[in-house]
Design a protein around this motif. Structure first.
Motif, PDB file in Angstrom:
ATOM      1  N   THR A  37      -3.412 -11.589   1.989  1.00  0.00           N
ATOM      2  CA  THR A  37      -4.208 -10.425   1.619  1.00  0.00           C
ATOM      3  C   THR A  37      -5.028  -9.967   2.798  1.00  0.00           C
ATOM      4  O   THR A  37      -5.701 -10.757   3.444  1.00  0.00           O
ATOM      5  CB  THR A  37      -5.171 -10.783   0.460  1.00  0.00           C
ATOM      6  OG1 THR A  37      -4.361 -11.295  -0.626  1.00  0.00           O
ATOM      7  CG2 THR A  37      -5.904  -9.562  -0.020  1.00  0.00           C
ATOM      8  N   ARG A  38      -4.974  -8.661   3.058  1.00  0.00           N
ATOM      9  CA  ARG A  38      -5.765  -8.139   4.180  1.00  0.00           C
ATOM     10  C   ARG A  38      -6.767  -7.129   3.663  1.00  0.00           C
ATOM     11  O   ARG A  38      -6.706  -6.687   2.542  1.00  0.00           O
ATOM     12  CB  ARG A  38      -4.876  -7.527   5.252  1.00  0.00           C
ATOM     13  CG  ARG A  38      -4.047  -6.314   4.793  1.00  0.00           C
ATOM     14  CD  ARG A  38      -3.352  -5.703   5.985  1.00  0.00           C
ATOM     15  NE  ARG A  38      -2.362  -4.713   5.591  1.00  0.00           N
ATOM     16  CZ  ARG A  38      -2.613  -3.443   5.378  1.00  0.00           C
ATOM     17  NH1 ARG A  38      -3.833  -3.001   5.463  1.00  0.00           N
ATOM     18  NH2 ARG A  38      -1.649  -2.604   5.055  1.00  0.00           N
ATOM     19  N   PRO A  74       0.745  -4.994  10.673  1.00  0.00           N
ATOM     20  CA  PRO A  74       1.054  -4.963   9.239  1.00  0.00           C
ATOM     21  C   PRO A  74       2.551  -5.013   8.980  1.00  0.00           C
ATOM     22  O   PRO A  74       3.293  -4.173   9.498  1.00  0.00           O
ATOM     23  CB  PRO A  74       0.456  -3.627   8.790  1.00  0.00           C
ATOM     24  CG  PRO A  74       0.556  -2.751  10.001  1.00  0.00           C
ATOM     25  CD  PRO A  74       0.353  -3.658  11.187  1.00  0.00           C
ATOM     26  N   ASP A 126       0.846  -1.188   0.000  1.00  0.00           N
ATOM     27  CA  ASP A 126       0.000   0.000   0.000  1.00  0.00           C
ATOM     28  C   ASP A 126       0.886   1.243   0.000  1.00  0.00           C
ATOM     29  O   ASP A 126       2.108   1.155  -0.155  1.00  0.00           O
ATOM     30  CB  ASP A 126      -0.987  -0.019   1.174  1.00  0.00           C
ATOM     31  CG  ASP A 126      -0.302   0.082   2.541  1.00  0.00           C
ATOM     32  OD1 ASP A 126       0.907   0.421   2.606  1.00  0.00           O
ATOM     33  OD2 ASP A 126      -0.975  -0.176   3.556  1.00  0.00           O
ATOM     34  N   VAL A 179       0.175  -6.029   1.804  1.00  0.00           N
ATOM     35  CA  VAL A 179      -1.230  -6.444   1.871  1.00  0.00           C
ATOM     36  C   VAL A 179      -1.431  -7.823   1.259  1.00  0.00           C
ATOM     37  O   VAL A 179      -2.471  -8.450   1.464  1.00  0.00           O
ATOM     38  CB  VAL A 179      -2.154  -5.414   1.184  1.00  0.00           C
ATOM     39  CG1 VAL A 179      -2.038  -4.065   1.872  1.00  0.00           C
ATOM     40  CG2 VAL A 179      -1.839  -5.276  -0.295  1.00  0.00           C
TER      41      VAL A 179
END
Length: 283
Positions: free
Chosen positions: A282-283, A139, A112, A118
């Protein structure tokens, strides 16, 4: 005339000066007049929503900051900011997962705007070997993991050159976007101590050349990252891909980072490595 929109005018002037464009040049690009641009910047004229967006486009203002310009001018934001986990993003997430899987066993990840990971494929495990657990907690930040002395830094053979490349990249983004959180990350990264032995690395010009197994010199077309893994040195060329004309703030800040083998030896080594789950997914 009374000042009504000094806020948006000040912001637009800041972007124009950051891009080193004169009022006349901006006016010609936006099909306006230098007088009108001057009136907008000083708050003597209130720009329409269409004018704000047109000026932002010609000034190459990032999507997030275009919303800020609209709000400062008294308009609603034009671009949504949809979380990646939102059901509406499902097709995008699926496409990204397919793309990452296609790159295996070569490392690939999605970042990001703050370089938080991500999504990542299994090939990334070769880069994360030996990284301290606290740096892998979500993260996961790619820049922090790369340059932190408890991260990848001690295994990067050309650390000085790679660190300089990454910091210059962030500097350019700060100049282009004016993003203050990114500036804070930059200051954090520059404060990290260099790993022992990195001061003895060769110069950038010397590190740009490598030797193949047969002794033939290879001159890459880009600076490689050379990292130790399992008793071998893997050499990668990185690429970054972004979306064309994004209409969502989240999508506009995504970048797909891939690490391609810089030599046949690295490509062969990656084929033999046993993959394991990597990164936060993947978040």
């Amino acid at each position: 005339m009374t000042t009504t929109t000094a806020g948006v005018g000040t912001l637009l002037r800041g972007w124009r000066e950051r891009r080193r464009i004169s009022q006349l040049e901006l006016a010609l690009r936006a099909d306006s007049s230098a007088r009108h641009i001057s009136f907008i910047e000083t708050g003597r004229s209130r720009p329409s929503q269409a004018m704000v967006l047109r000026l932002a486009e010609h000034l190459d203002v990032p999507v997030r900051e275009r919303n800020a310009l609209l709000v400062a001018a008294g308009y609603a934001p034009a671009y949504p900011e949809t979380p990646l986990r939102d059901p509406a993003m499902h097709p995008l997430r699926e496409s990204l997962d397919r793309l990452l899987a296609a790159y295996d066993p070569f490392p690939a990840l999605v970042l990001d705007g703050m370089y938080d990971v991500v999504a990542a494929n299994q090939g990334v495990s070769a880069l994360l070997q030996g990284v301290a657990p606290h740096l892998l907690r979500p993260p996961l930040n790619a820049m922090r993991v790369t340059l932190h002395p408890e991260g990848m830094a001690p295994r990067i053979r050309n650390f000085r050159q790679w660190r300089g490349h990454l910091l210059e990249r962030i500097e350019r983004q700060i100049t282009m976007s004016g993003h203050e959180p990114l500036r804070a990350l930059y200051e954090e990264l520059t404060a990290y101590p260099a790993p022992p032995g990195s001061a003895e690395e060769p110069s950038a010009s010397a590190s740009a050349s490598a030797s193949a197994s047969d002794g033939t010199e290879v001159f890459p077309f880009a600076l490689p990252m050379r990292i130790e893994h399992g008793g071998r040195v893997l050499s990668f060329i990185s690429t970054a891909t972004t979306f064309n004309t994004p209409m969502d703030v989240t999508v506009s800040e995504l970048a797909i980072e891939t690490f391609l083998p810089a030599d046949p030896e690295t490509a062969a080594a990656l084929q033999t490595l046993t993959p394991r789950a990597a990164g936060p997914g993947t978040r």
